[in-house]
Write a protein that holds these residues in place. Structure first.
Motif, PDB file in Angstrom:
ATOM      1  N   VAL A   1      -8.718  32.495   9.089  1.00  0.00           N
ATOM      2  CA  VAL A   1      -9.962  31.769   9.351  1.00  0.00           C
ATOM      3  C   VAL A   1     -10.358  31.976  10.804  1.00  0.00           C
ATOM      4  CG1 VAL A   1     -11.071  29.514   9.440  1.00  0.00           C
ATOM      5  CG2 VAL A   1      -9.470  30.037   7.595  1.00  0.00           C
ATOM      6  N   ASN A   2     -11.563  32.530  11.014  1.00  0.00           N
ATOM      7  CA  ASN A   2     -12.097  32.716  12.363  1.00  0.00           C
ATOM      8  C   ASN A   2     -12.738  31.405  12.811  1.00  0.00           C
ATOM      9  OD1 ASN A   2     -13.936  33.368  14.568  1.00  0.00           O
ATOM     10  ND2 ASN A   2     -13.503  35.509  14.074  1.00  0.00           N
ATOM     11  N   LEU A   3     -12.162  30.778  13.829  1.00  0.00           N
ATOM     12  CA  LEU A   3     -12.612  29.454  14.253  1.00  0.00           C
ATOM     13  C   LEU A   3     -14.065  29.447  14.693  1.00  0.00           C
ATOM     14  CD1 LEU A   3      -9.567  28.049  16.273  1.00  0.00           C
ATOM     15  CD2 LEU A   3     -10.266  27.490  13.953  1.00  0.00           C
ATOM     16  N   TYR A   4     -14.481  30.488  15.413  1.00  0.00           N
ATOM     17  CA  TYR A   4     -15.843  30.510  15.923  1.00  0.00           C
ATOM     18  C   TYR A   4     -16.853  30.610  14.781  1.00  0.00           C
ATOM     19  CZ  TYR A   4     -13.925  31.171  20.596  1.00  0.00           C
ATOM     20  OH  TYR A   4     -13.257  31.004  21.782  1.00  0.00           O
ATOM     21  N   GLU A   5     -16.556  31.445  13.786  1.00  0.00           N
ATOM     22  CA  GLU A   5     -17.457  31.573  12.638  1.00  0.00           C
ATOM     23  C   GLU A   5     -17.523  30.268  11.859  1.00  0.00           C
ATOM     24  OE1 GLU A   5     -16.380  34.848  10.224  1.00  0.00           O
ATOM     25  OE2 GLU A   5     -16.852  36.370  11.733  1.00  0.00           O
ATOM     26  N   GLU A   6     -16.349  29.680  11.608  1.00  0.00           N
ATOM     27  CA  GLU A   6     -16.311  28.437  10.831  1.00  0.00           C
ATOM     28  C   GLU A   6     -16.971  27.290  11.602  1.00  0.00           C
ATOM     29  OE1 GLU A   6     -15.223  27.964   7.679  1.00  0.00           O
ATOM     30  OE2 GLU A   6     -14.999  30.141   7.604  1.00  0.00           O
ATOM     31  N   ALA A   7     -16.764  27.264  12.914  1.00  0.00           N
ATOM     32  CA  ALA A   7     -17.385  26.212  13.729  1.00  0.00           C
ATOM     33  C   ALA A   7     -18.901  26.342  13.700  1.00  0.00           C
ATOM     34  CB  ALA A   7     -16.870  26.286  15.160  1.00  0.00           C
ATOM     35  N   GLY A   8     -19.404  27.602  13.761  1.00  0.00           N
ATOM     36  CA  GLY A   8     -20.851  27.829  13.717  1.00  0.00           C
ATOM     37  C   GLY A   8     -21.446  27.379  12.399  1.00  0.00           C
ATOM     38  N   LEU A   9     -20.777  27.708  11.299  1.00  0.00           N
ATOM     39  CA  LEU A   9     -21.265  27.310   9.973  1.00  0.00           C
ATOM     40  C   LEU A   9     -21.225  25.789   9.827  1.00  0.00           C
ATOM     41  CD1 LEU A   9     -19.511  30.019   7.747  1.00  0.00           C
ATOM     42  CD2 LEU A   9     -21.966  29.822   8.213  1.00  0.00           C
ATOM     43  N   GLY A  10     -20.113  25.192  10.275  1.00  0.00           N
ATOM     44  CA  GLY A  10     -19.992  23.737  10.173  1.00  0.00           C
ATOM     45  C   GLY A  10     -21.018  23.017  11.029  1.00  0.00           C
ATOM     46  N   PHE A  11     -21.243  23.535  12.233  1.00  0.00           N
ATOM     47  CA  PHE A  11     -22.222  22.939  13.143  1.00  0.00           C
ATOM     48  C   PHE A  11     -23.628  22.990  12.536  1.00  0.00           C
ATOM     49  CE2 PHE A  11     -25.262  23.704  16.689  1.00  0.00           C
ATOM     50  CZ  PHE A  11     -25.200  22.443  17.261  1.00  0.00           C
ATOM     51  N   ALA A  12     -23.997  24.160  11.997  1.00  0.00           N
ATOM     52  CA  ALA A  12     -25.327  24.314  11.404  1.00  0.00           C
ATOM     53  C   ALA A  12     -25.501  23.393  10.204  1.00  0.00           C
ATOM     54  CB  ALA A  12     -25.552  25.769  10.999  1.00  0.00           C
ATOM     55  N   GLN A  13     -24.450  23.286   9.372  1.00  0.00           N
ATOM     56  CA  GLN A  13     -24.528  22.425   8.193  1.00  0.00           C
ATOM     57  C   GLN A  13     -24.659  20.962   8.599  1.00  0.00           C
ATOM     58  OE1 GLN A  13     -24.496  23.542   4.820  1.00  0.00           O
ATOM     59  NE2 GLN A  13     -25.201  21.428   4.575  1.00  0.00           N
ATOM     60  N   HIS A  14     -23.918  20.577   9.625  1.00  0.00           N
ATOM     61  CA  HIS A  14     -23.973  19.185  10.097  1.00  0.00           C
ATOM     62  C   HIS A  14     -25.371  18.841  10.609  1.00  0.00           C
ATOM     63  CE1 HIS A  14     -22.530  15.463  11.948  1.00  0.00           C
ATOM     64  NE2 HIS A  14     -23.205  15.816  13.033  1.00  0.00           N
ATOM     65  N   ILE A  15     -25.973  19.736  11.395  1.00  0.00           N
ATOM     66  CA  ILE A  15     -27.307  19.482  11.925  1.00  0.00           C
ATOM     67  C   ILE A  15     -28.348  19.475  10.817  1.00  0.00           C
ATOM     68  CG2 ILE A  15     -29.104  20.391  13.458  1.00  0.00           C
ATOM     69  CD1 ILE A  15     -26.720  19.090  14.864  1.00  0.00           C
TER      70      ILE A  15
END
Length: 532
Positions: free
Chosen positions: A507-521
């Motif tokens: 799991v690439n943390l930066y990719e997952e963080a970006g997806l999670g951040f966008a979904q949260h917003i």
């Protein structure tokens, strides 16, 4: 001294250190050789180099204080080994030197009993610089044997500092009582260090604490200033600010110690007679190492732990040179002894460096014999690590590991165990009723003690550093682990490297963080058909 002389000194030190590093020997040996070469070239004194050398000793003591964990020093295997080794090694070396003197061996025959005792004392120490370098290169500073070795070295440093303070010949003034104010001043010093942030400002504040608060204040009240640097470091120890400062100061400390070894070589050039005595002293290193090994076994450490710790300490110390330098200033020893001890130190490094690189290989060859000396009842921190019937193992219990633990525990209650190096963090997890134990997955000693049962189906690697996760994967394969492996990473090339090693899920943390951040917003603003 003119500018060109200093340029020659710089080039000689850089070239010699580089050559020694290429052949995988400690560069400090190269700097000593550079000093001898400069002596032959007629450069015997360099006031700036001598000043920097003195600053290097002070900075070394300050950095030792910064990393000093008093709790480690209070462990029996640390203070017991350090104290008993100092006594037995000192007595053994004193007896050997007395025999050498009786046999009228070269420069030893003219030494007084006081000088012989001081030599035995100086040669009882092992090198902090060498041991830290070896342990860092193998990523084993946090291993049990690494912690024990560093603790022993710090105790030895304290013994040396006590001697240095006693040898100053000064009676503390009444103003020495003002040093008691350092205790209530500790919060202020820490706040100042914290407000300094990171980078060059923090370094400058650190230098001021070492050389002004420590060195100058103690010197002004007639107490050994080097002791002041050590105590100020100890006062700041155990805090994040001290850890950061210690890392930043490491390169400066190393650079200043370059001047220390250069100055010895420039001032004292060895003769053939000196070289002969240095070789004799070097031949005593196995006796010194044997004492370490036996004492660690007495304190119930495993054979491998005792062996690895012994090899990291099987050398002489730069602190022994510092003690000897004080003896030379007091006319207890002749100046030629600094060159003798410097050569003995260098030879001990030359012998110890390859032994530490092959430590595991050598241990496997002598394992059966050493295990016969091992105590039946082992130290609590050196017992086998058993996982029981756990099915999921999480290596690294930071924020990501903790989140993974919570989720997995919901699906596999009572079947999840976490492992982390930080004892404070482990205790915090245990207070939260999580099953977490202390262990360092980047340490080969951890894998030697780990009993990996067949019930383990999944290992999650959530350590912050890619190298640590890679090392854990390699060790799992060596132990014929057949279950699933999942790991985190930050960069695409790290992801590819982990997959090549056989990690099943990355799991690439930066990719997952970006997806999670966008979904949260997206969920938070509740857009519909492009409108708010």
């Amino acid at each position: 001294m003119n500018t060109m002389d200093y340029i020659v000194i710089l080039v000689a030190a850089a070239c010699s250190g580089f050559i020694f590093q290429l052949v995988k020997l400690p560069p400090l040996l190269g700097f000593l050789v550079a000093g001898f070469v400069l002596h032959l070239l007629g450069i015997h004194q360099a006031p700036v180099i001598d000043t920097i050398a003195n600053l290097g000793v002070t900075l070394l003591l300050f950095s030792i204080g910064l990393k000093l964990d008093v709790r480690t020093l209070l462990r029996r295997e640390v203070y017991g080994t350090a104290f008993l080794h100092l006594i037995f090694n000192g007595m053994l070396f004193l007896a050997i030197f007395s025999v050498f003197k009786w046999l009228s061996i070269t420069q030893l025959k003219v030494l007084s009993n006081e000088a012989l005792m001081l030599l035995a004392f100086a040669l009882s120490f092992s090198s902090t610089v060498f041991a830290v370098k070896v342990l860092q290169d193998k990523s084993e500073l946090q291993s049990l044997y690494g912690r024990v070795a560093i603790g022993i070295l710090v105790m030895q440093d304290l013994f040396a500092v006590i001697y240095l303070s006693a040898s100053s010949g000064k009676i503390p003034s009444l103003w020495a009582l003002s040093l008691l104010t350092l205790i209530p001043l500790r919060p202020l010093l820490l706040r100042l260090l914290n407000r300094a942030g990171h980078g060059e400002v923090q370094l400058l504040v650190g230098f001021c604490m070492a050389f002004v608060v420590g060195y100058a204040w103690f010197d002004s009240v007639h107490i050994k200033p080097d002791l002041g640097a050590l105590l100020i470091g100890m006062l700041l120890a155990g805090t994040p600010q001290a850890n950061n400062l210690g890392r930043d100061l490491f390169a400066f400390k190393e650079l200043f110690l370059v001047a220390f070894f250069l100055s010895i070589g420039m001032h004292y050039f060895p003769t053939m007679e000196s070289l002969f005595i240095a070789i004799l002293i070097t031949l005593l290193v196995p006796l010194k190492a044997a004492l370490y090994l036996l004492l660690m076994l007495v304190f119930r450490l495993r054979a491998r732990t005792a062996w690895m710790g012994t090899l990291s300490l099987a050398n002489y110390s730069e602190f022994g040179l510092i003690v000897s330098a004080i003896a030379v200033q007091s006319n207890i020893l002749d100046g030629s002894w600094l060159a003798i001890l410097a050569i003995a130190l260098s030879l001990s490094f030359i012998i110890s460096a390859p032994l530490n690189q092959k430590a595991d290989h050598i241990y496997r060859r002598v394992q059966n014999r050493l295990c016969r000396l091992q105590r039946n009842r082992l130290h609590l921190d050196d017992l086998p690590i058993e996982l029981g019937n756990m099915e999921i193992v999480i290596l690294g219990m930071g924020r990501i590991g903790s989140g993974a633990y919570e989720l997995m525990s919901q699906h596999y209650p009572g079947k999840v165990i976490g492992i982390d190096t930080d004892l404070t963090k482990v205790q915090s997890h245990m207070e939260a009723n999580r099953v977490v134990i202390q262990g360092d997955a980047t340490d080969s000693d951890f894998w030697e003690k780990l009993v990996l049962s067949k019930s383990v189906k999944l290992v999650l690697l959530t350590m912050p550093h890619h190298n640590g996760n890679e090392y854990a994967v390699t060790q799992l394969h060596r132990r014929d682990y057949a279950g699933e492996i999942a790991a985190i990473c930050r960069f695409e090339d790290d992801e590819d490297a982990l997959k090549e090693l056989g990690v099943n899920h990355v799991v690439n943390l930066y990719e997952e963080a970006g997806l999670g951040f966008a979904q949260h917003i997206y969920d938070a603003v509740n857009w519909t058909d492009g409108k708010r």
